[in-house]
Design a protein around this motif. Structure first.
Motif, short mmCIF file in Angstrom:
data_model
loop_
_atom_site.label_atom_id
_atom_site.label_comp_id
_atom_site.label_asym_id
_atom_site.label_seq_id
_atom_site.Cartn_x
_atom_site.Cartn_y
_atom_site.Cartn_z
N SER A 148 -28.41 65.58 13.14
CA SER A 148 -29.54 66.34 13.66
C SER A 148 -29.12 67.67 14.27
O SER A 148 -29.96 68.47 14.65
CB SER A 148 -30.27 65.52 14.73
OG SER A 148 -29.38 65.21 15.81
N ALA A 149 -27.80 67.91 14.37
CA ALA A 149 -27.32 69.09 15.07
C ALA A 149 -27.31 70.34 14.20
O ALA A 149 -27.21 70.26 12.98
CB ALA A 149 -25.92 68.85 15.62
N LYS A 150 -27.40 71.47 14.86
CA LYS A 150 -27.17 72.76 14.23
C LYS A 150 -25.86 73.28 14.80
O LYS A 150 -25.49 72.96 15.92
CB LYS A 150 -28.31 73.72 14.53
CG LYS A 150 -29.66 73.26 14.01
CD LYS A 150 -30.76 74.25 14.35
CE LYS A 150 -32.10 73.80 13.79
NZ LYS A 150 -33.18 74.78 14.09
N SER A 151 -25.16 74.09 14.04
CA SER A 151 -23.84 74.50 14.51
C SER A 151 -23.48 75.90 14.04
O SER A 151 -24.04 76.42 13.07
CB SER A 151 -22.78 73.51 14.05
OG SER A 151 -22.73 73.47 12.63
N VAL A 152 -22.50 76.48 14.73
CA VAL A 152 -21.93 77.77 14.38
C VAL A 152 -20.42 77.63 14.41
O VAL A 152 -19.87 77.01 15.33
CB VAL A 152 -22.37 78.87 15.37
CG1 VAL A 152 -21.58 80.16 15.14
CG2 VAL A 152 -23.84 79.16 15.24
N VAL A 153 -19.75 78.17 13.41
CA VAL A 153 -18.28 78.17 13.37
C VAL A 153 -17.80 79.55 13.78
O VAL A 153 -18.16 80.56 13.17
CB VAL A 153 -17.76 77.83 11.96
CG1 VAL A 153 -16.23 77.84 11.95
CG2 VAL A 153 -18.28 76.48 11.51
N VAL A 190 -16.12 75.12 16.81
CA VAL A 190 -17.41 74.72 16.27
C VAL A 190 -18.34 74.44 17.44
O VAL A 190 -18.07 73.57 18.27
CB VAL A 190 -17.28 73.47 15.38
CG1 VAL A 190 -18.65 73.05 14.86
CG2 VAL A 190 -16.34 73.74 14.22
N VAL A 191 -19.43 75.18 17.51
CA VAL A 191 -20.40 75.01 18.58
C VAL A 191 -21.63 74.34 17.99
O VAL A 191 -22.27 74.88 17.09
CB VAL A 191 -20.80 76.37 19.19
CG1 VAL A 191 -21.63 76.16 20.45
CG2 VAL A 191 -19.56 77.21 19.50
N SER A 192 -21.92 73.14 18.46
CA SER A 192 -23.08 72.40 17.92
C SER A 192 -24.20 72.38 18.95
O SER A 192 -23.96 72.21 20.15
CB SER A 192 -22.68 70.98 17.52
OG SER A 192 -22.08 70.30 18.60
N PHE A 193 -25.43 72.53 18.46
CA PHE A 193 -26.61 72.63 19.31
C PHE A 193 -27.60 71.52 18.97
O PHE A 193 -27.57 70.93 17.88
CB PHE A 193 -27.31 73.99 19.11
CG PHE A 193 -26.43 75.17 19.36
CD1 PHE A 193 -26.21 75.64 20.64
CD2 PHE A 193 -25.81 75.83 18.30
CE1 PHE A 193 -25.39 76.74 20.86
CE2 PHE A 193 -25.00 76.93 18.51
CZ PHE A 193 -24.80 77.39 19.80
N ASP A 194 -28.51 71.29 19.89
CA ASP A 194 -29.61 70.36 19.65
C ASP A 194 -30.46 70.88 18.49
O ASP A 194 -30.59 72.10 18.29
CB ASP A 194 -30.44 70.21 20.93
CG ASP A 194 -31.57 69.22 20.75
OD1 ASP A 194 -32.70 69.66 20.49
OD2 ASP A 194 -31.32 68.00 20.85
N GLU A 195 -31.07 69.97 17.76
CA GLU A 195 -31.85 70.37 16.58
C GLU A 195 -33.06 71.22 16.92
O GLU A 195 -33.60 71.92 16.05
CB GLU A 195 -32.31 69.12 15.82
CG GLU A 195 -33.20 68.21 16.62
CD GLU A 195 -33.63 66.98 15.83
OE1 GLU A 195 -34.24 66.09 16.42
OE2 GLU A 195 -33.35 66.93 14.62
N ASP A 196 -33.50 71.20 18.18
CA ASP A 196 -34.67 72.00 18.56
C ASP A 196 -34.31 73.46 18.84
O ASP A 196 -35.21 74.29 19.05
CB ASP A 196 -35.33 71.41 19.81
CG ASP A 196 -35.96 70.04 19.52
OD1 ASP A 196 -36.36 69.82 18.37
OD2 ASP A 196 -36.03 69.21 20.44
N THR A 197 -33.03 73.79 18.84
CA THR A 197 -32.61 75.18 19.08
C THR A 197 -33.06 76.04 17.89
O THR A 197 -32.81 75.69 16.74
CB THR A 197 -31.09 75.26 19.24
OG1 THR A 197 -30.67 74.33 20.24
CG2 THR A 197 -30.67 76.67 19.64
#
Length: 331
Positions: free
Chosen positions: A97-102, A146-153
């Motif tokens: 469910s996460a969104k992420s940035v590398v 790797v920075v992972s965020f909640d899916e609501d971001t």
């Protein structure tokens, strides 16, 4: 059977000599011509020694050249097929469910474990101060985070997060041009008000010809003109003793800092220097005297002061660390 007139001298054929010459320069060609010259020499009863040598030399050098060329080709293919920072997203062990940035990290000096850990803290703070729900900041091989965020971001906020890390408006020691409230204020020489810190989720922005940077509490804005006079990468060492941080600059920066603080101290009301990183203003003291030797101290200025966090931010500055977005998992 060959026939030779009595008293005649057998001569080496010109083809044999040419084949020997080419066997050294172009082994394969010399080898072929040597074989032809040897066959012709035997047919007419001429000496075959030079042609035989040409065949031997051409054969040996042909093998050597073949091995060398094969090694060069193999080395080139290995070089160009190695994994490179091509901007593609990296497969990462984060929740579905996460969104992420590398983020790829580049340092002017060595990127050791301590600096990498400090960078993780800086990146996490950069996101949380903008109200982003960070699930994890994970270090990977190849000096990446790797920075992972909640899916609501929102995807827009994630994009802005990456851009603000990749191109911070200010990074280092800058002279303060003006100070206004965090809610925005009037600056001499400009008609409009500065943007509020609440409208700057990542704490800084370019405004007209100036750079606006908020402090950690969003209660104060500092404005700067031009680039930092002393880059953050000129921080040579940061040591902690109790509630005090001792900062040492490089020898070149120390001389520049001494001249600069001397100029500010000579002003009637003093001048103000701010230390700025991607997360905002770390410290902005008024200069009352010359700072010689490139050494100064930072101490706690209130309940919101976190000495460990400040030390980490200074170490990241000193490493000359920069961030670039290598990939993202959004949508």
């Amino acid at each position: 059977m060959s026939y030779q007139r009595p008293g005649t001298v057998q001569r080496t054929s010109g083809l044999s000599i040419v084949s020997l010459f080419l066997a050294v320069l172009i082994p394969v060609v010399g080898l072929v011509l040597g074989i032809v010259a040897r066959v012709q020499a035997k047919r007419v009863g001429s000496p075959t020694a030079i042609a035989t040598v040409a065949v031997a030399v051409g054969a040996v050098l042909s093998v050597i050249w073949t091995v060398v060329i094969a090694l060069i080709v193999w080395g080139g293919l290995t070089l160009f097929t190695q994994e490179s920072p091509s901007g593609e997203a990296v497969e990462i062990p984060v929740p579905d469910s996460a969104k992420s940035v590398v983020l790829e990290l580049t340092a002017e000096g060595d990127l050791d474990a301590e600096t990498l850990a400090a960078a993780q803290g800086v990146v996490e703070r950069h996101a949380t101060q903008a109200g982003m729900d960070v699930l994890a900041v994970t270090a990977t091989e190849g000096d990446s985070l790797v920075v992972s965020f909640d899916e609501d971001t929102t995807d827009a906020l994630i994009t802005q997060f990456g851009q603000s890390l990749s191109a911070p408006p200010a990074n280092g020691f800058s002279q303060v041009f003006a100070v206004v409230p965090g809610s925005g204020g009037q600056v001499e020489g400009y008609d409009e008000m500065t943007p509020s810190c609440t409208d700057l989720p990542f704490g800084s922005a370019r405004w007209n010809e100036l750079t606006v940077v908020c402090d950690d509490t969003d209660e104060t804005q500092y404005l700067f003109a031009g680039e930092p006079r002393v880059p953050g990468s000129d921080i040579a060492e940061v040591t902690q003793s109790g509630d005090i941080l001792a900062v040492t600059l490089t020898s070149d920066a120390a001389a520049e800092f001494e001249e600069w603080t001397g100029q500010l101290a000579a002003q009637a009301d003093g001048g103000q220097i701010a230390i700025v990183d991607v997360n905002g203003v770390l410290s902005a003291p008024v200069v009352r005297g010359v700072i010689a030797g490139g050494e100064f101290q930072i101490s706690g200025g209130g309940p919101d002061f976190d000495i460990q966090e400040t030390a980490e931010r200074l170490r990241v500055l000193g490493a000359g660390l920069t961030f670039s977005v290598a990939g993202a998992k959004v949508g």
